[in-house]
Design an enzyme around this catalytic site. Structure first.
Site, PDB file in Angstrom:
ATOM      1  N   GLU A   1     -35.527   7.621   7.799  1.00  0.00           N
ATOM      2  CA  GLU A   1     -35.135   6.819   9.130  1.00  0.00           C
ATOM      3  C   GLU A   1     -35.010   7.427  10.209  1.00  0.00           C
ATOM      4  O   GLU A   1     -35.461   6.929  11.334  1.00  0.00           O
ATOM      5  CB  GLU A   1     -34.245   5.946   8.363  1.00  0.00           C
ATOM      6  CG  GLU A   1     -34.413   4.723   7.716  1.00  0.00           C
ATOM      7  CD  GLU A   1     -35.408   3.738   8.502  1.00  0.00           C
ATOM      8  OE1 GLU A   1     -36.637   3.844   8.448  1.00  0.00           O
ATOM      9  OE2 GLU A   1     -34.772   2.858   9.031  1.00  0.00           O
TER      10      GLU A   1
ATOM     11  N   HIS B   1     -40.026   8.642  10.287  1.00  0.00           N
ATOM     12  CA  HIS B   1     -41.284   9.104   9.565  1.00  0.00           C
ATOM     13  C   HIS B   1     -41.064   9.092   8.202  1.00  0.00           C
ATOM     14  O   HIS B   1     -39.825   9.590   7.554  1.00  0.00           O
ATOM     15  CB  HIS B   1     -41.467  10.657   9.945  1.00  0.00           C
ATOM     16  CG  HIS B   1     -42.923  11.116   9.559  1.00  0.00           C
ATOM     17  ND1 HIS B   1     -43.967  10.692  10.319  1.00  0.00           N
ATOM     18  CD2 HIS B   1     -43.315  11.911   8.785  1.00  0.00           C
ATOM     19  CE1 HIS B   1     -45.133  11.111   9.829  1.00  0.00           C
ATOM     20  NE2 HIS B   1     -44.585  11.954   8.989  1.00  0.00           N
TER      21      HIS B   1
ATOM     22  N   HIS C   1     -49.962   8.465  10.161  1.00  0.00           N
ATOM     23  CA  HIS C   1     -51.039   7.709  10.132  1.00  0.00           C
ATOM     24  C   HIS C   1     -51.563   7.435  11.434  1.00  0.00           C
ATOM     25  O   HIS C   1     -52.984   7.189  11.843  1.00  0.00           O
ATOM     26  CB  HIS C   1     -50.252   6.191   9.727  1.00  0.00           C
ATOM     27  CG  HIS C   1     -49.728   6.319   8.479  1.00  0.00           C
ATOM     28  ND1 HIS C   1     -48.439   5.539   8.334  1.00  0.00           N
ATOM     29  CD2 HIS C   1     -49.843   7.045   7.591  1.00  0.00           C
ATOM     30  CE1 HIS C   1     -47.848   5.859   7.039  1.00  0.00           C
ATOM     31  NE2 HIS C   1     -49.002   6.879   6.413  1.00  0.00           N
ATOM     32  N   GLU C   2     -50.791   7.282  12.711  1.00  0.00           N
ATOM     33  CA  GLU C   2     -51.260   7.313  13.967  1.00  0.00           C
ATOM     34  C   GLU C   2     -51.969   8.397  14.487  1.00  0.00           C
ATOM     35  O   GLU C   2     -52.957   8.173  15.342  1.00  0.00           O
ATOM     36  CB  GLU C   2     -50.012   6.971  14.646  1.00  0.00           C
ATOM     37  CG  GLU C   2     -49.149   8.216  14.982  1.00  0.00           C
ATOM     38  CD  GLU C   2     -47.779   7.875  15.764  1.00  0.00           C
ATOM     39  OE1 GLU C   2     -46.821   7.153  15.384  1.00  0.00           O
ATOM     40  OE2 GLU C   2     -47.599   8.234  16.953  1.00  0.00           O
TER      41      GLU C   2
HETATM   42  N1  HBI Z   1     -44.385   7.234   8.570  1.00  0.00           N
HETATM   43  N2  HBI Z   1     -45.597   8.937   7.462  1.00  0.00           N
HETATM   44  C1  HBI Z   1     -45.506   7.846   8.318  1.00  0.00           C
HETATM   45  N3  HBI Z   1     -46.647   8.186   9.356  1.00  0.00           N
HETATM   46  C2  HBI Z   1     -46.430   7.455  10.510  1.00  0.00           C
HETATM   47  O1  HBI Z   1     -47.378   7.416  11.194  1.00  0.00           O
HETATM   48  C3  HBI Z   1     -45.373   6.731  10.580  1.00  0.00           C
HETATM   49  C4  HBI Z   1     -44.470   6.622   9.788  1.00  0.00           C
HETATM   50  N4  HBI Z   1     -43.247   5.907  10.120  1.00  0.00           N
HETATM   51  C5  HBI Z   1     -43.072   4.986  10.932  1.00  0.00           C
HETATM   52  C6  HBI Z   1     -44.105   5.122  12.075  1.00  0.00           C
HETATM   53  N5  HBI Z   1     -45.209   6.003  11.789  1.00  0.00           N
HETATM   54  C7  HBI Z   1     -43.953   4.402  13.222  1.00  0.00           C
HETATM   55  O2  HBI Z   1     -43.490   5.153  14.299  1.00  0.00           O
HETATM   56  C8  HBI Z   1     -44.925   3.691  13.656  1.00  0.00           C
HETATM   57  O3  HBI Z   1     -45.786   2.870  12.690  1.00  0.00           O
HETATM   58  C9  HBI Z   1     -44.932   2.636  14.842  1.00  0.00           C
END
Ligand code: HBI
Length: 97
Positions: free
Chosen positions: A54, A58, A76-77
């Site tokens: 948190e 991530h 993911h992004e």
């Molecule tokens: N967790 N593993 C992972 N990968 C991400 O890209 C990610 C995340 N947690 C939150 C997050 N991205 C946010 O920043 C975005 O979904 C806005």
């Protein structure tokens, strides 16, 4: 916030400091299986990791069965492995040590 994918060389270097982690076959994630003494130890570790996740914003993709937790990390992004995955993997290893 945009974050850069690690190059193959950067990824290989980072994985040298994470010897228990493996690269997914598609190169887009890193993975490790953690095995604890019992469910209590596994879930306590997950709780500590959750608070860190948190803070880092991530989050792990993980599956817990009794005392085993299978973890996959990717950004993911960015569509693959970034420094954020390495940082969370290092924290996970430290909490399990
Ligand atoms: N967790 N593993 C992972 N990968 C991400 O890209 C990610 C995340 N947690 C939150 C997050 N991205 C946010 O920043 C975005 O979904 C806005």
């Amino acid at each position: 916030m945009a974050i850069a994918l690690l190059s193959a060389a950067e990824r290989a270097d980072a994985l040298k400091t994470l010897p228990d982690w493996t690269l997914a076959p598609d190169g887009k994630a890193i993975a490790r299986r953690f095995v604890f003494r019992d469910f209590n130890a596994a879930f306590g570790w997950m709780a500590r990791v959750a608070l860190t996740a948190e803070k880092l914003d991530h989050h792990p993709d993980w599956r817990n069965v009794y005392k085993t937790v299978e973890v996959t990390l990717s950004t993911h992004e960015a569509g693959g492995v970034t420094a954020r995955d390495i940082a969370l993997a290092e924290a996970m290893d430290a909490f399990a040590a």
